[in-house]
Design an enzyme around this catalytic site. Structure first.
Site, PDB file in Angstrom:
ATOM      1  N   HIS A   1       0.821  -1.206   0.000  1.00  0.00           N
ATOM      2  CA  HIS A   1       0.000   0.000   0.000  1.00  0.00           C
ATOM      3  C   HIS A   1       0.860   1.264   0.000  1.00  0.00           C
ATOM      4  O   HIS A   1       0.466   2.286  -0.563  1.00  0.00           O
ATOM      5  CB  HIS A   1      -0.938  -0.009   1.206  1.00  0.00           C
ATOM      6  CG  HIS A   1      -1.972  -1.092   1.123  1.00  0.00           C
ATOM      7  ND1 HIS A   1      -2.540  -1.464  -0.072  1.00  0.00           N
ATOM      8  CD2 HIS A   1      -2.527  -1.874   2.072  1.00  0.00           C
ATOM      9  CE1 HIS A   1      -3.414  -2.432   0.161  1.00  0.00           C
ATOM     10  NE2 HIS A   1      -3.431  -2.700   1.440  1.00  0.00           N
TER      11      HIS A   1
ATOM     12  N   GLU B   1       0.574 -19.168 -22.840  1.00  0.00           N
ATOM     13  CA  GLU B   1       1.663 -19.042 -21.864  1.00  0.00           C
ATOM     14  C   GLU B   1       2.294 -20.376 -21.515  1.00  0.00           C
ATOM     15  O   GLU B   1       3.103 -20.464 -20.589  1.00  0.00           O
ATOM     16  CB  GLU B   1       1.146 -18.340 -20.598  1.00  0.00           C
ATOM     17  CG  GLU B   1      -0.143 -18.897 -20.062  1.00  0.00           C
ATOM     18  CD  GLU B   1      -0.844 -17.968 -19.076  1.00  0.00           C
ATOM     19  OE1 GLU B   1      -0.153 -17.167 -18.429  1.00  0.00           O
ATOM     20  OE2 GLU B   1      -2.068 -18.063 -18.957  1.00  0.00           O
TER      21      GLU B   1
ATOM     22  N   ASP C   1       5.168 -16.092 -18.327  1.00  0.00           N
ATOM     23  CA  ASP C   1       4.987 -17.514 -18.059  1.00  0.00           C
ATOM     24  C   ASP C   1       5.506 -18.381 -19.192  1.00  0.00           C
ATOM     25  O   ASP C   1       6.029 -19.473 -18.961  1.00  0.00           O
ATOM     26  CB  ASP C   1       3.510 -17.834 -17.793  1.00  0.00           C
ATOM     27  CG  ASP C   1       3.163 -17.717 -16.311  1.00  0.00           C
ATOM     28  OD1 ASP C   1       4.084 -17.830 -15.478  1.00  0.00           O
ATOM     29  OD2 ASP C   1       1.991 -17.511 -15.985  1.00  0.00           O
TER      30      ASP C   1
ATOM     31  N   CYS D   1       1.568  -9.685 -23.887  1.00  0.00           N
ATOM     32  CA  CYS D   1       1.677  -8.903 -22.659  1.00  0.00           C
ATOM     33  C   CYS D   1       2.832  -9.474 -21.842  1.00  0.00           C
ATOM     34  O   CYS D   1       3.421 -10.482 -22.211  1.00  0.00           O
ATOM     35  CB  CYS D   1       0.366  -8.949 -21.863  1.00  0.00           C
ATOM     36  SG  CYS D   1      -0.222 -10.611 -21.504  1.00  0.00           S
TER      37      CYS D   1
END
Length: 574
Positions: A191, A433, A457, A504
């Site tokens: 965060h 992948e 991957d 991607c």
């Protein structure tokens, strides 16, 4: 002499200032047993603390939402949910009934939950342990009447240094004076990192013993681009970093000129430039950086950082928000992708000795059909509000894809019967992948509407090297001939079947990779929103025909190192 120490850059920028140490308030908790007659009062103290925390967190959430973005504000939604979590509350009451004071009962329950999260392999889920610590500390402080103020008042530029920053402490950052943050712990999904990026405050993390290396008042430079921290910099270094910061800002302003432009090579070949997002909170970044579509909506984030599964309605609203914001731009939503390094603790799934090769992604969904159908129903409903494309992750066989697509069609037909209206067809694609999917891509291309290569991957599975394991990081090679041949095969299979192919992952953002991919004939690149304009600028300087020659040559060499040398030679990067 100034000293340079290097950590992990989590938020870009350059900050100058004197050190201020952020430390948690000292809370003393007694483990002394109570009398049975006190149980009722202790439970009341705990419940009063819950009510007070609700007020505090809602105020904090509203303040953050007003001054930052929805992504940062949503942090405190999770904290509010934690206050209402039946399991957490029940555990605290049970400890009180076992004659523990309310504060100690909260401490024990918090530690039990924290231990569950900290043993998970996912960096994201481990970071959520800090949420539980933060909520527990707030409840205890409320009972003891302690104000949780984290930063002392200051009227000069400071660099905040901490072991780790809690969400509550991060929300108090004042950009007027806080010019940088350094922490010993924390990842890109922490965060502190989310809020720092929202505030454009440079953050460098993963510096061991940082609290022992600095003293309050020390002058520092934080380089959020490189991850360097300069202790006691000279005037010359201060001037050099000031100039570096100025040049970075000028470059960012130059890139804004690409807003509204198409992504084309020198010889006019159009490349679709999409953005990766994890939810509605990323919509502003996606729009402000002029992405041409969403190439990867990671729906797992809807399921994470919570104590139960999201409902169909909750998912529908999230998907609808993104689709409406994108208007007619394509939005590729990937169905739930958990397993490997992404776990959902509340499902209590059995531990696997090798989760990356286990029941993850589409395998999990097909074995948990009702959970899968809930997501598919939400997607079907949302398809009325934009240009939706659905993508299934980690496909290894044609049967997996056909089964997943059949369930989507069933839910679509069921919804159409309910509303007595025919919906438009929903494009369905495969995230390639695994080597298996790449090898049979010519077969898969006859049934799928599109491919998106998940490069991270695909490299990992092709090279049999865990990308998160430093012991084999040298084998994680994006340019290895085996990886490039698989990518080339997937693109070729798509082209032969008139199906577009995107990519991607890290390769989509890397300039050397982009050159090769354009040479192979890639149709779409999906990058983080902040890299859209930079990538558009780079693509505009590439000539497709030259890259085709580069790609052809790259497939003939013997090693990844040779490929890199070849690319650098072609691009004059040496």
């Amino acid at each position: 002499m100034p000293e340079i120490i290097t950590g992990k850059n989590l938020s870009e920028g350059i900050g100058f200032g004197s050190v201020i140490i952020s430390e948690q308030a000292e809370i003393n908790i007694s483990d002394e047993k109570i009398e049975s007659s006190q149980i009722k009062n202790e439970i009341k103290s705990f419940k009063d603390s819950i009510q007070k925390a609700h007020i505090q967190l809602r105020k904090l959430r509203d303040n953050v939402g007003e001054h930052l973005d929805e992504d940062s504000a949503a942090i405190f939604d999770a904290h509010i949910m934690m206050l209402d979590d039946p399991g957490f509350n029940k555990l605290i009451v049970e400890h009180i009934e076992n004659l523990q004071k309310a504060e100690f009962a909260i401490k024990l329950a918090g530690e039990e939950y924290v231990s569950q999260f900290e043993t998970l392999s996912s960096d994201y889920m481990r970071a959520r342990a800090l949420d539980i610590k933060d909520v527990s500390q707030r409840l205890i402080a409320n009972i003891q009447g302690i104000e949780l103020t984290d930063f002392q008042n200051t009227d000069e530029p400071v660099i905040v240094v901490a072991e780790e920053l809690t969400p509550s402490a991060s929300a108090q950052l004042d950009t007027k004076y806080v010019n940088g943050i350094i922490t010993a712990k924390g990842g890109s999904t922490s965060h502190a990192a989310i809020i720092a990026r929202s505030l454009n405050i440079p953050l460098v993390s993963e510096i061991d013993n940082i609290l022992e290396k600095v003293t309050p008042g020390d002058n520092l430079i934080v380089d959020g681009f490189s991850g360097d921290v300069i202790l006691q910099p000279t005037e010359v270094e201060m001037a050099a970093y000031s100039e570096k910061e100025k040049m970075k800002k000028e470059r960012q302003n130059e890139l804004k000129e690409w807003i509204g432009q198409e992504t084309k090579t020198i010889d006019g070949i159009k490349i679709n430039l999409f953005a990766n997002i994890k939810g509605p909170e990323d919509v502003n970044d996606f729009l402000n950086n002029d992405a041409e579509g969403v190439g990867l909506y990671r729906t797992e984030f809807l399921y994470m950082n919570r104590m139960n599964l999201p409902s169909e309605e909750e998912q529908f609203q999230a998907y609808k928000t993104v689709l409406e914001a994108a208007k007619d731009k394509p939005v590729i939503i990937r169905t739930l992708d958990i397993g490997g390094d992404k776990e959902l603790s509340y499902l209590n799934l059995p531990k696997e000795s090798n989760p990356f090769l286990g029941e993850r992604s589409i395998r999990f969904l097909l074995k948990n059909e009702e959970l899968f159908r809930t997501q598919l129903r939400a997607l079907v409903r949302a398809s009325q509000h934009g240009n939706l494309k659905v993508m299934f992750p980690m496909i290894t066989t044609l049967d997996e894809f056909n089964r997943a697509k059949a369930l989507l069609i069933e839910e679509k037909e069921r919804f159409e019967a309910e509303i007595k209206e025919k919906l438009e067809e929903i494009s369905t694609g495969i995230m390639v992948e695994t080597p298996s999917a790449a090898i049979i891509s010519d077969q898969l291309a006859k049934y799928a509407d599109f491919f998106s290569i998940g490069s991270n991957d695909l490299i990992q599975y092709t090279m049999a090297a865990d990308r998160l394991n430093s012991q084999v990081s040298d084998l994680y090679q994006p340019y290895h001939p085996s990886v490039l041949n698989l990518i080339n095969k997937v693109i070729d299979s798509g082209q032969k079947n008139n199906k577009w192919v995107g990519i991607c992952g890290e390769m989509a953002c890397d300039e050397k990779s982009i050159a090769l991919l354009i040479g192979f004939g890639i149709d779409e690149l999906s990058v983080t929103s902040k890299k859209v304009l930079q990538t558009r600028d780079y693509v505009s300087k590439i000539k497709k025909t030259d890259m085709e020659h580069l790609a052809e040559a790259a497939l003939q060499v013997d090693s990844g190192e040779d490929v890199v040398y070849l690319i650098e030679e072609y691009l004059n990067l040496t």
